[in-house]
Write a protein that holds these residues in place. Structure first.
Motif, PDB file in Angstrom:
ATOM      1  N   VAL A  30      -4.495  -3.761 -22.811  1.00 24.71           N
ATOM      2  CA  VAL A  30      -3.892  -4.345 -22.275  1.00 24.71           C
ATOM      3  C   VAL A  30      -2.084  -4.277 -23.205  1.00 24.71           C
ATOM      4  CG1 VAL A  30      -2.010  -5.839 -20.671  1.00 24.71           C
ATOM      5  CG2 VAL A  30      -5.114  -5.942 -20.883  1.00 24.71           C
ATOM      6  N   PHE A  31      -1.076  -3.157 -22.657  1.00 25.87           N
ATOM      7  CA  PHE A  31       0.043  -2.874 -23.906  1.00 25.87           C
ATOM      8  C   PHE A  31       1.089  -4.549 -23.402  1.00 25.87           C
ATOM      9  CE2 PHE A  31      -1.595   0.835 -23.632  1.00 25.87           C
ATOM     10  CZ  PHE A  31      -2.382   1.110 -24.392  1.00 25.87           C
ATOM     11  N   GLU A  32       1.888  -4.387 -24.238  1.00 25.70           N
ATOM     12  CA  GLU A  32       2.610  -5.114 -24.357  1.00 25.70           C
ATOM     13  C   GLU A  32       3.910  -4.813 -23.301  1.00 25.70           C
ATOM     14  OE1 GLU A  32       3.247  -8.364 -28.618  1.00 25.70           O
ATOM     15  OE2 GLU A  32       4.196  -7.053 -28.186  1.00 25.70           O
ATOM     16  N   GLY A  33       4.271  -5.377 -22.859  1.00 26.88           N
ATOM     17  CA  GLY A  33       5.472  -5.250 -22.066  1.00 26.88           C
ATOM     18  C   GLY A  33       5.013  -4.211 -20.108  1.00 26.88           C
ATOM     19  N   GLU A  34       3.793  -4.768 -20.716  1.00 27.44           N
ATOM     20  CA  GLU A  34       3.336  -3.574 -19.722  1.00 27.44           C
ATOM     21  C   GLU A  34       2.594  -4.736 -17.972  1.00 27.44           C
ATOM     22  OE1 GLU A  34      -0.497  -0.433 -19.283  1.00 27.44           O
ATOM     23  OE2 GLU A  34      -0.924  -2.652 -19.738  1.00 27.44           O
ATOM     24  N   LEU A  35       3.099  -3.791 -16.826  1.00 28.95           N
ATOM     25  CA  LEU A  35       2.715  -4.603 -15.743  1.00 28.95           C
ATOM     26  C   LEU A  35       0.985  -4.070 -14.935  1.00 28.95           C
ATOM     27  CD1 LEU A  35       4.472  -5.475 -12.869  1.00 28.95           C
ATOM     28  CD2 LEU A  35       1.346  -4.935 -12.970  1.00 28.95           C
ATOM     29  N   LEU A  36      -0.461  -4.133 -16.056  1.00 27.39           N
ATOM     30  CA  LEU A  36      -1.618  -3.999 -15.079  1.00 27.39           C
ATOM     31  C   LEU A  36      -2.457  -4.678 -14.392  1.00 27.39           C
ATOM     32  CD1 LEU A  36      -3.945  -1.941 -16.998  1.00 27.39           C
ATOM     33  CD2 LEU A  36      -4.864  -4.214 -16.592  1.00 27.39           C
ATOM     34  N   MET A  37      -2.288  -3.723 -13.203  1.00 31.77           N
ATOM     35  CA  MET A  37      -3.455  -4.147 -11.874  1.00 31.77           C
ATOM     36  C   MET A  37      -4.765  -3.762 -12.022  1.00 31.77           C
ATOM     37  SD  MET A  37      -1.143  -3.575  -8.696  1.00 31.77           S
ATOM     38  CE  MET A  37       0.877  -4.115  -8.734  1.00 31.77           C
TER      39      MET A  37
ATOM     40  N   PRO B 234      -1.665 -12.332  -6.101  1.00 30.68           N
ATOM     41  CA  PRO B 234      -0.601 -12.740  -5.726  1.00 30.68           C
ATOM     42  C   PRO B 234       0.118 -12.441  -4.663  1.00 30.68           C
ATOM     43  CG  PRO B 234      -0.043 -11.326  -7.184  1.00 30.68           C
ATOM     44  CD  PRO B 234      -1.906 -11.629  -7.600  1.00 30.68           C
ATOM     45  N   THR B 235      -0.137 -11.311  -3.960  1.00 34.67           N
ATOM     46  CA  THR B 235       0.428 -11.182  -2.558  1.00 34.67           C
ATOM     47  C   THR B 235      -1.071 -11.472  -1.179  1.00 34.67           C
ATOM     48  OG1 THR B 235       0.291  -9.243  -2.688  1.00 34.67           O
ATOM     49  CG2 THR B 235       1.676  -9.734  -3.514  1.00 34.67           C
ATOM     50  N   SER B 236      -2.043 -11.508  -1.848  1.00 35.96           N
ATOM     51  CA  SER B 236      -3.013 -11.883  -0.459  1.00 35.96           C
ATOM     52  C   SER B 236      -2.176 -12.784   0.524  1.00 35.96           C
ATOM     53  CB  SER B 236      -4.253 -11.882  -1.152  1.00 35.96           C
ATOM     54  OG  SER B 236      -4.365 -13.352  -1.521  1.00 35.96           O
TER      55      SER B 236
ATOM     56  N   THR C  22      -5.208  -7.739  -7.893  1.00 34.32           N
ATOM     57  CA  THR C  22      -5.484  -7.605  -6.523  1.00 34.32           C
ATOM     58  C   THR C  22      -6.145  -6.515  -5.303  1.00 34.32           C
ATOM     59  OG1 THR C  22      -3.148  -6.953  -4.991  1.00 34.32           O
ATOM     60  CG2 THR C  22      -3.224  -5.580  -6.639  1.00 34.32           C
ATOM     61  N   HIS C  23      -6.454  -6.896  -4.204  1.00 33.13           N
ATOM     62  CA  HIS C  23      -6.789  -5.591  -3.109  1.00 33.13           C
ATOM     63  C   HIS C  23      -5.829  -5.289  -2.723  1.00 33.13           C
ATOM     64  CE1 HIS C  23     -10.502  -7.663  -3.052  1.00 33.13           C
ATOM     65  NE2 HIS C  23     -10.907  -7.129  -3.196  1.00 33.13           N
ATOM     66  N   ASP C  24      -4.617  -5.585  -2.412  1.00 31.95           N
ATOM     67  CA  ASP C  24      -3.190  -4.556  -1.634  1.00 31.95           C
ATOM     68  C   ASP C  24      -2.553  -3.741  -2.342  1.00 31.95           C
ATOM     69  OD1 ASP C  24      -0.822  -5.165   0.083  1.00 31.95           O
ATOM     70  OD2 ASP C  24       0.166  -6.755  -0.633  1.00 31.95           O
TER      71      ASP C  24
ATOM     72  N   ASN D 298      -2.465  10.237   0.477  1.00 32.64           N
ATOM     73  CA  ASN D 298      -2.924   9.827   1.657  1.00 32.64           C
ATOM     74  C   ASN D 298      -3.381   8.447   1.253  1.00 32.64           C
ATOM     75  OD1 ASN D 298      -2.216  11.828   2.980  1.00 32.64           O
ATOM     76  ND2 ASN D 298      -4.955  12.560   2.630  1.00 32.64           N
ATOM     77  N   MET D 299      -4.085   7.422   0.478  1.00 37.72           N
ATOM     78  CA  MET D 299      -4.538   6.457   0.384  1.00 37.72           C
ATOM     79  C   MET D 299      -3.269   5.981  -0.560  1.00 37.72           C
ATOM     80  SD  MET D 299      -7.861   5.774   1.793  1.00 37.72           S
ATOM     81  CE  MET D 299      -7.561   3.828   0.989  1.00 37.72           C
ATOM     82  N   ALA D 300      -2.293   6.347  -1.436  1.00 42.07           N
ATOM     83  CA  ALA D 300      -1.557   5.453  -1.599  1.00 42.07           C
ATOM     84  C   ALA D 300      -0.684   4.709  -1.116  1.00 42.07           C
ATOM     85  CB  ALA D 300      -0.924   6.429  -3.341  1.00 42.07           C
ATOM     86  N   ALA D 301      -0.713   5.681   0.050  1.00 42.14           N
ATOM     87  CA  ALA D 301       1.229   5.795   1.114  1.00 42.14           C
ATOM     88  C   ALA D 301      -0.068   4.182   2.406  1.00 42.14           C
ATOM     89  CB  ALA D 301       1.059   6.710   2.020  1.00 42.14           C
ATOM     90  N   LYS D 302      -0.961   3.914   2.064  1.00 48.36           N
ATOM     91  CA  LYS D 302      -1.253   2.750   3.187  1.00 48.36           C
ATOM     92  C   LYS D 302      -1.031   1.830   2.436  1.00 48.36           C
ATOM     93  CE  LYS D 302      -5.559   5.275   5.015  1.00 48.36           C
ATOM     94  NZ  LYS D 302      -6.999   5.231   5.271  1.00 48.36           N
TER      95      LYS D 302
END
Lengths: 386, 257
Positions: free
Chosen positions: B48-55, B188-190, B219-221, B253-257
């Motif tokens: 994981v890099f500095e300044g990065e948001l990794l999901m 955090p959003t579930s 996340t699963h979201d 297609n899945m990315a938009a869900k």
């Protein structure tokens, strides 16, 4: 963090009051029952406390406690007087006598016969009259409780309250006429019977016929004399038992502890208080910790060490302990104060407070230990388990 | 947001110049013993890099939570190497590990984990108190932090008087208040609706990412995947794919869900 620990405790009101209630109950029962036990034990040697003059009490060797009178021959008094180191030795008669009441009923009383010349052993506090009035013919002094309660005369009508015995009233003691010349105040005794004081020579005429009538010999030691050595010397020379007041008190207490069911009964009550208090407090405190486990896990994950969490739990336990102890002792003291004028024996000493406080500390520590174990074993990863 | 090509490597490539915040190599974690052993992590490699948001995404039971627990130092790994800003938790004593975690890592939990008997300002002040800041200073800084997330007027309220989104904002404030280098967020959003979840992610993206801080979000979201710089997909105890966007992971297609 400690303030946060306290806020977690105080703001969970239901649990907080539950835990405090457990500690209060334990503290109350232990203190109250302990005080009554101490009060009863104190009463067993009330007579010895009130008769503070002698350095040494001399008695038959078989005497086990203050009311266990085994009469001595009058000659023993002269033997004791002849022992080196004895400044003075005076006789005391102590026995039971029946007082006939105006309504024809009888009341057993403790009769004390004091040395005719010195009146040593007489009551220390006179409410009415003077001790010297005992030198008047047929005179007796009655203690206040006896005068107000058991020796009180029936009222003029059947429904009216009893009239306390007062100076000038007469009593019939074993068919002898006695005139009340004073009312005294002293410690309540274990037997709770009225105490009647008169001179030794008059007491032996009041008392039922017996060959030997001398109950105790009061000894005053010479200045600078070692009382323990003098006790040993008296025992050696006369074959009698000789005790200091404290030793005699201890002998009396030991008798009651050993041969009566009093300690067992109170011990059971105190143990139950301790047990119930421990169970309630332990259960409630553990439940409080379990309720907060998620948050304790969160604190652990965020960087709270085990030591700090332990200290927080201990602080919570000690806080409820202090509050519960204060409430318990407060209620017990209020109970004792409100019962002061009754027959209830209640004596709250610092030693008892210390014992009760120690019991509360043990209860709190036991309760906290259950919780601490749980928290120490807690994996901080629990916080990620939803 | 950085857009990377599909199948980005889970570990920094040769010649990488970005500083690495978290470095995991062949991390293995098993639960239970004997026949009941569950192999939660089977050799995870991840940077994981500095300044990065990794999901971290993947199906339930794939090992996401176990991996962030190991990274955050709240769970011991069985084998492999895992370093956070160059520190290996297993090489630290219990006390050092606790201190390092308290100073370096902020946590955001799925169910917020706000202490209900404290005010929200007191909740936020906890990490500062753990780092030795005085109570008054900690409360002041906590209130300032709450103002940043838009809750400056509710600092003395109990958490249960706030909505789910507001509580998560409090949790984010608590994770950030002591200025940690790494934030670990578990779902955090579930517990939030779409709009609130979106706002929370905007907040995390905007406020939490400042100061070259790194974020790992489990996340699963998939509605929030667009906030990621990289998405690491886990399956069966390993990171099997690291991509730059949801589209790369699931297709357009899945990315938009």
């Amino acid at each position: 963090m400690y303030l946060i620990a306290l806020k977690m405790l105080f703001n969970d009101k239901a649990k907080f009051f539950g835990i405090v209630m457990g500690v209060t109950l334990a503290s109350l029962v232990i203190t109250q029952q302990g005080s009554i036990f101490t009060g009863i034990m104190t009463r067993t040697f009330g007579t010895i406390t009130d008769m503070s003059y002698p350095d040494i009490w001399v008695m038959d060797r078989k005497v086990q406690f203050i009311d266990d009178v085994k009469p001595l021959a009058d000659t023993k008094l002269f033997e004791v007087r002849g022992i080196e180191g004895v400044a003075s030795a005076v006789p005391l008669y102590k026995g039971m006598i029946r007082a006939r009441m105006d309504n024809g009923t009888f009341q057993n009383c403790n009769l004390y016969g004091l040395d005719d010349s010195s009146l040593i052993g007489g009551p220390g506090v006179m409410v009415e009259g003077r001790l010297e009035d005992l030198r008047r013919a047929d005179s007796v002094i009655v203690d206040l409780e006896g005068a107000k309660e058991r020796l009180a005369k029936p009222g003029p009508t059947p429904d009216s309250p009893r009239v306390p015995l007062k100076v000038g009233d007469t009593l019939e003691l074993n068919d002898h006429r006695a005139i009340v010349v004073g009312i005294s105040k002293g410690s309540r005794t274990f037997q709770s019977q009225p105490n009647i004081y008169t001179t030794y020579s008059r007491a032996v005429t009041f008392a039922p016929r017996e060959r030997k009538l001398l109950s105790f010999i009061f000894v005053k030691a010479m200045p600078g004399e070692d009382v323990y050595q003098l006790c040993a010397r008296i025992t050696e020379r006369t074959g009698l038992a000789a005790y200091t007041s404290d030793q005699f008190k201890l002998l009396t207490i030991n008798y009651f502890l050993k041969y009566t069911g009093i300690p067992i009964n109170f011990g059971i009550a105190v143990s139950l208080g301790f047990l119930v208090g421990t169970l309630i407090t332990g259960f409630m405190f553990y439940s409080f910790t379990i309720d907060n486990l998620k948050y304790l896990g969160t604190l652990k994950a965020m960087g709270t060490g085990d030591g700090k969490l332990m200290a927080m739990i201990m602080l919570q336990a000690l806080t409820v302990g202090v509050i519960g102890f204060g409430l318990g002792v407060g209620i017990a003291s209020f109970f004792g104060t409100s019962m002061k004028e009754t027959q209830l024996a209640f004596r709250l000493t610092w030693q008892l407070l210390f014992a009760s406080g120690s019991a509360v500390v043990i209860i709190c520590m036991l309760a906290a230990m259950l919780s601490v174990r749980k928290v120490i074993a807690l994996e901080p990863a629990i916080v990620f388990k939803g | 947001m950085t857009t990377l090509a599909p199948s980005v490597s889970a570990i920094a490539p040769e010649g990488n110049t970005r500083r690495i915040a978290v470095r995991c190599r062949s991390v293995i974690k098993n639960y239970g013993v004997g026949n009941a052993t569950v192999r939660a992590l089977r050799g995870v490699d991840l940077d994981v890099f500095e300044g990065e948001l990794l999901m971290l995404v993947g199906p339930s039971g794939c090992g996401k939570t176990t991996l962030i627990s190991v990274i955050a130092g709240v769970l011991d790994r069985d084998e492999g190497d895992c370093q956070v800003y160059g520190k290996d938790f297993s090489a630290l004593s219990s006390g050092q590990r606790t201190r390092f975690r308290g100073q370096t890592i902020g946590f955001v939990f799925q169910s917020f984990n706000l202490i209900p008997t404290l005010t929200i300002a007191e909740n936020v002040s906890v990490p500062l108190l753990l780092n030795g800041v005085s109570r008054n200073a900690a409360l002041k800084k906590a209130k300032d932090m709450l103002a940043v997330v838009g809750l400056g007027d509710r600092v003395n309220e109990a958490p249960n008087r706030l909505s789910g989104g507001q509580q998560q904002r409090v949790a984010i404030s608590r994770a950030l208040v002591h200025d940690p280098k790494l934030i670990v967020c578990d779902e955090p959003t579930s517990a939030l609706d779409h709009e609130t979840g979106h706002k929370v992610m905007e907040l995390l993206r905007g406020v939490a990412m400042s100061g070259n801080r790194s974020l790992i979000v489990v996340t699963h979201d998939n509605r929030i995947f667009n906030f990621a710089d990289r998405i690491a997909h886990m399956d069966d105890g390993v990171v099997d794919k690291v991509v730059g966007s949801a589209k790369d992971l699931y297709g357009p297609n899945m990315a938009a869900k």
